[in-house]
Design a protein around this motif. Structure first.
Motif, PDB file in Angstrom:
ATOM      1  N   SER A  58      -7.157  -3.355 -33.433  1.00 20.03           N
ATOM      2  CA  SER A  58      -7.996  -3.052 -34.627  1.00 20.03           C
ATOM      3  C   SER A  58      -7.765  -1.492 -35.277  1.00 20.03           C
ATOM      4  N   SER A  59      -7.529  -0.536 -34.339  1.00 19.95           N
ATOM      5  CA  SER A  59      -7.006   0.939 -34.657  1.00 19.95           C
ATOM      6  C   SER A  59      -5.927   0.801 -35.669  1.00 19.95           C
ATOM      7  N   ALA A  60      -4.654   0.206 -35.356  1.00 17.99           N
ATOM      8  CA  ALA A  60      -3.550   0.188 -36.030  1.00 17.99           C
ATOM      9  C   ALA A  60      -3.782  -0.483 -37.328  1.00 17.99           C
ATOM     10  N   ASP A  61      -4.500  -1.643 -37.401  1.00 15.27           N
ATOM     11  CA  ASP A  61      -4.722  -2.386 -38.665  1.00 15.27           C
ATOM     12  C   ASP A  61      -5.279  -1.425 -39.624  1.00 15.27           C
ATOM     13  N   SER A  62      -6.725  -0.837 -39.225  1.00 12.81           N
ATOM     14  CA  SER A  62      -7.251   0.197 -40.121  1.00 12.81           C
ATOM     15  C   SER A  62      -6.364   1.147 -40.553  1.00 12.81           C
ATOM     16  N   ALA A  63      -5.757   1.948 -39.609  1.00 15.60           N
ATOM     17  CA  ALA A  63      -4.849   3.106 -39.851  1.00 15.60           C
ATOM     18  C   ALA A  63      -3.815   2.678 -40.960  1.00 15.60           C
ATOM     19  N   ILE A  64      -3.220   1.613 -40.879  1.00 20.11           N
ATOM     20  CA  ILE A  64      -2.072   1.276 -41.565  1.00 20.11           C
ATOM     21  C   ILE A  64      -2.470   0.871 -42.974  1.00 20.11           C
ATOM     22  N   ARG A  65      -3.620   0.503 -43.107  1.00 18.33           N
ATOM     23  CA  ARG A  65      -4.096  -0.061 -44.433  1.00 18.33           C
ATOM     24  C   ARG A  65      -4.813   1.029 -45.128  1.00 18.33           C
ATOM     25  N   PHE A  66      -4.993   1.961 -44.426  1.00 19.05           N
ATOM     26  CA  PHE A  66      -5.754   3.411 -45.024  1.00 19.05           C
ATOM     27  C   PHE A  66      -4.491   4.183 -45.567  1.00 19.05           C
ATOM     28  N   SER A  67      -3.427   4.194 -44.696  1.00 20.44           N
ATOM     29  CA  SER A  67      -2.262   5.126 -45.115  1.00 20.44           C
ATOM     30  C   SER A  67      -1.255   4.552 -46.209  1.00 20.44           C
ATOM     31  N   ILE A  68      -1.535   3.197 -46.584  1.00 24.06           N
ATOM     32  CA  ILE A  68      -0.809   2.910 -47.905  1.00 24.06           C
ATOM     33  C   ILE A  68      -1.695   3.133 -49.235  1.00 24.06           C
ATOM     34  N   ASP A  69      -0.857   3.823 -50.053  1.00 23.33           N
ATOM     35  CA  ASP A  69      -1.351   4.426 -51.072  1.00 23.33           C
ATOM     36  C   ASP A  69      -1.666   3.026 -52.081  1.00 23.33           C
ATOM     37  N   SER A  70      -2.883   2.835 -52.259  1.00 25.12           N
ATOM     38  CA  SER A  70      -3.384   1.662 -53.162  1.00 25.12           C
ATOM     39  C   SER A  70      -3.101   1.724 -54.563  1.00 25.12           C
ATOM     40  N   ALA A  71      -3.287   3.206 -54.948  1.00 24.80           N
ATOM     41  CA  ALA A  71      -3.090   3.657 -56.187  1.00 24.80           C
ATOM     42  C   ALA A  71      -1.586   3.388 -56.773  1.00 24.80           C
ATOM     43  N   SER A  72      -0.761   3.818 -55.783  1.00 22.54           N
ATOM     44  CA  SER A  72       0.591   3.586 -56.291  1.00 22.54           C
ATOM     45  C   SER A  72       0.989   1.908 -56.203  1.00 22.54           C
ATOM     46  N   HIS A  73       0.281   1.458 -55.206  1.00 17.85           N
ATOM     47  CA  HIS A  73       0.847  -0.008 -55.051  1.00 17.85           C
ATOM     48  C   HIS A  73       0.373  -0.769 -56.434  1.00 17.85           C
ATOM     49  N   ARG A  74      -0.857  -0.288 -57.131  1.00 21.07           N
ATOM     50  CA  ARG A  74      -1.171  -0.904 -58.240  1.00 21.07           C
ATOM     51  C   ARG A  74       0.006  -0.834 -59.541  1.00 21.07           C
ATOM     52  N   SER A  75       0.861   0.261 -59.201  1.00 24.04           N
ATOM     53  CA  SER A  75       2.047   0.475 -60.230  1.00 24.04           C
ATOM     54  C   SER A  75       3.223  -0.157 -59.551  1.00 24.04           C
TER      55      SER A  75
ATOM     56  N   THR B 182     -13.791   1.590 -33.343  1.00 24.44           N
ATOM     57  CA  THR B 182     -13.829   2.522 -34.439  1.00 24.44           C
ATOM     58  C   THR B 182     -12.855   1.709 -35.663  1.00 24.44           C
ATOM     59  N   VAL B 183     -13.499   1.501 -36.750  1.00 28.24           N
ATOM     60  CA  VAL B 183     -12.679   0.877 -37.700  1.00 28.24           C
ATOM     61  C   VAL B 183     -12.882   1.622 -39.104  1.00 28.24           C
ATOM     62  N   LEU B 184     -12.239   1.525 -39.942  1.00 29.86           N
ATOM     63  CA  LEU B 184     -12.270   2.118 -41.327  1.00 29.86           C
ATOM     64  C   LEU B 184     -12.784   0.886 -42.337  1.00 29.86           C
ATOM     65  N   GLY B 185     -13.446   1.357 -43.331  1.00 27.35           N
ATOM     66  CA  GLY B 185     -13.941   0.594 -44.460  1.00 27.35           C
ATOM     67  C   GLY B 185     -12.623   0.247 -45.293  1.00 27.35           C
ATOM     68  N   ASP B 186     -12.715  -1.053 -45.581  1.00 29.52           N
ATOM     69  CA  ASP B 186     -11.421  -1.624 -46.425  1.00 29.52           C
ATOM     70  C   ASP B 186     -11.620  -1.744 -47.875  1.00 29.52           C
ATOM     71  N   TYR B 187     -13.103  -1.630 -48.228  1.00 32.89           N
ATOM     72  CA  TYR B 187     -13.085  -1.827 -49.686  1.00 32.89           C
ATOM     73  C   TYR B 187     -13.774  -0.681 -50.489  1.00 32.89           C
ATOM     74  N   LYS B 188     -13.346  -0.735 -51.728  1.00 29.66           N
ATOM     75  CA  LYS B 188     -13.581   0.195 -52.540  1.00 29.66           C
ATOM     76  C   LYS B 188     -14.480  -0.226 -53.509  1.00 29.66           C
ATOM     77  N   GLU B 189     -15.494   0.505 -53.827  1.00 26.68           N
ATOM     78  CA  GLU B 189     -16.551   0.027 -54.822  1.00 26.68           C
ATOM     79  C   GLU B 189     -16.418   0.567 -56.152  1.00 26.68           C
ATOM     80  N   ARG B 190     -15.877  -0.147 -56.966  1.00 25.50           N
ATOM     81  CA  ARG B 190     -15.794   0.431 -58.450  1.00 25.50           C
ATOM     82  C   ARG B 190     -17.117   0.859 -59.003  1.00 25.50           C
ATOM     83  N   PHE B 191     -17.000   1.552 -60.206  1.00 23.86           N
ATOM     84  CA  PHE B 191     -18.164   2.032 -60.996  1.00 23.86           C
ATOM     85  C   PHE B 191     -18.777   0.827 -61.597  1.00 23.86           C
TER      86      PHE B 191
END
Lengths: 168, 197
Positions: A58-75, B182-191
């Motif tokens: 669960s920690s790896a899943d969360s950490a790896i998702r968070f570390s990928i730049d989603s803004a860049s991925h949209r481009s 402990t986990v991180l939220g995976d969703y972003k709320e847009r405006f």
């Protein structure tokens, strides 16, 4: 002479059956204690390893998702912040370990990521190239016996592979 | 008194009668066998309880994984799906009631009678109960923004049930155990109110 006296005494003792059942009784209890220790240790190791594996997943899943730049991925770009991945993973594991009753924090030797590799050889549907990040998330745990303490270092190595598909 | 009892040694219940009984070794082997069998049965019951305990802890690990992955993917747990949630894209939304039902089923399968599932916000220390043995949690709307940490904590009570039934006085109490993820939220709320992964 002394030998013969000793031998006689020994043979007398062998013939004397008083307390023979008590000796068997003591041996039986000793075997039972060793057996219980053996089973309890196996079960504690299994439970601890299960919990650590789940925790790492669960920690790896969360950490790896968070570390990928989603803004860049949209481009249509794939950017992974390796430093952030390492820090987040360590933080999440150590946060979770604070509240687990049956795992001592002192038993955790090291939490780290062994290697991070990003390539475009990911497997997915269709013939498109897909980004793939491979990382080995490792928790080193010191496991020793509970009733009879036996030291030893058992390394639990959990490898988590994340396939990140690109829209391009 | 002892002298008097010694004089009336043959009298049943007197001290000398007990001494006579003690000197008489007949049946001692049978008594030892019975005591040995009792110890053996107690040890077996202890082993059985340890196996049961391990299985319960393993089930709790599954429950923790389930709650943490759902709350992480959804960015928290709400009584109703947020505006813009698309089941076809993100999958079926798990409401607080759905999660409580699922947890209750898993706990009853694991024979755990007392439990409490909480989500903690490590930033301000707020603790919200999602599910407990007495019923569903308050059903708070918990939303954790993208990248925000949340701690899923489960408290549960276990005990050595078989061995406590065997002993004449139930002095083995249950004890409370705790596990967390402990986990991180995976969703972003847009405006515009639409959630994005």
């Amino acid at each position: 002479m002394e030998y013969s006296i000793g031998r006689t005494k020994l043979s007398k003792l062998t013939r004397n059956k008083t307390g023979s059942f008590s000796i068997l009784f003591v041996i039986l209890i000793f075997i039972l204690v060793v057996m219980i220790d053996f089973f309890v240790n196996i079960l504690i190791f299994k439970t601890t390893i299960n919990e650590i594996e789940g925790l790492v997943n669960s920690s790896a899943d969360s950490a790896i998702r968070f570390s990928i730049d989603s803004a860049s991925h949209r481009s249509n770009r794939y950017e992974l912040d390796e430093y952030q991945l390492r820090i987040k993973f360590e933080d999440l594991v150590s946060y979770s370990l604070r509240d687990i009753s049956y795992i001592n924090r002192e038993d955790i030797v090291r939490v780290y990521i062994a290697n991070i590799n990003t390539s475009t050889t990911g497997i997915g549907d269709g013939n498109r190239l897909r980004y793939q990040t491979t990382a080995d998330f490792v928790v080193e745990l010191n496991i020793s016996g509970r009733l009879f303490r036996r030291g030893g270092l058992t390394i639990i190595r959990v490898s988590k592979r994340m396939v990140y598909s690109s829209s391009s | 008194l002892l002298k008097e009892e010694a004089l009336n040694g043959k009298k049943e219940g007197g001290l000398m009668y007990l001494f006579t009984l003690k000197k008489d070794k007949r049946g001692s082997l049978a008594i030892e066998i019975v005591i040995g069998m009792l110890i053996f049965l107690t040890a077996m019951a202890l082993l059985l309880d340890v196996f049961l305990l391990t299985w319960q802890i393993s089930e709790i690990s599954t429950v923790t994984a389930y709650v943490s992955s759902v709350s992480g993917n959804q960015g928290g747990i709400n009584a109703s799906p947020p505006i813009g949630w698309n089941n076809n894209v993100y999958g079926q939304y798990s409401r607080t009631s759905d999660i409580h039902r699922q947890i209750s089923n898993m706990m009853s399968e694991a024979k755990i009678k007392k439990w409490k599932v909480e989500i903690i916000n490590p930033d301000n220390g707020t603790v919200k109960i999602i599910s407990q043995n007495s019923g569903q949690g308050v059903g708070p709307n918990l939303f954790f923004d993208y990248g925000k940490a949340m701690i899923v904590r489960i408290e549960y009570e276990v005990g050595l049930e078989t061995i406590s039934r065997m002993l004449p006085e139930n002095k083995i109490t249950n004890w409370t155990m705790r596990t967390s993820r402990t986990v991180l939220g995976d969703y972003k709320e847009r405006f515009d109110g639409i959630f994005n992964r």
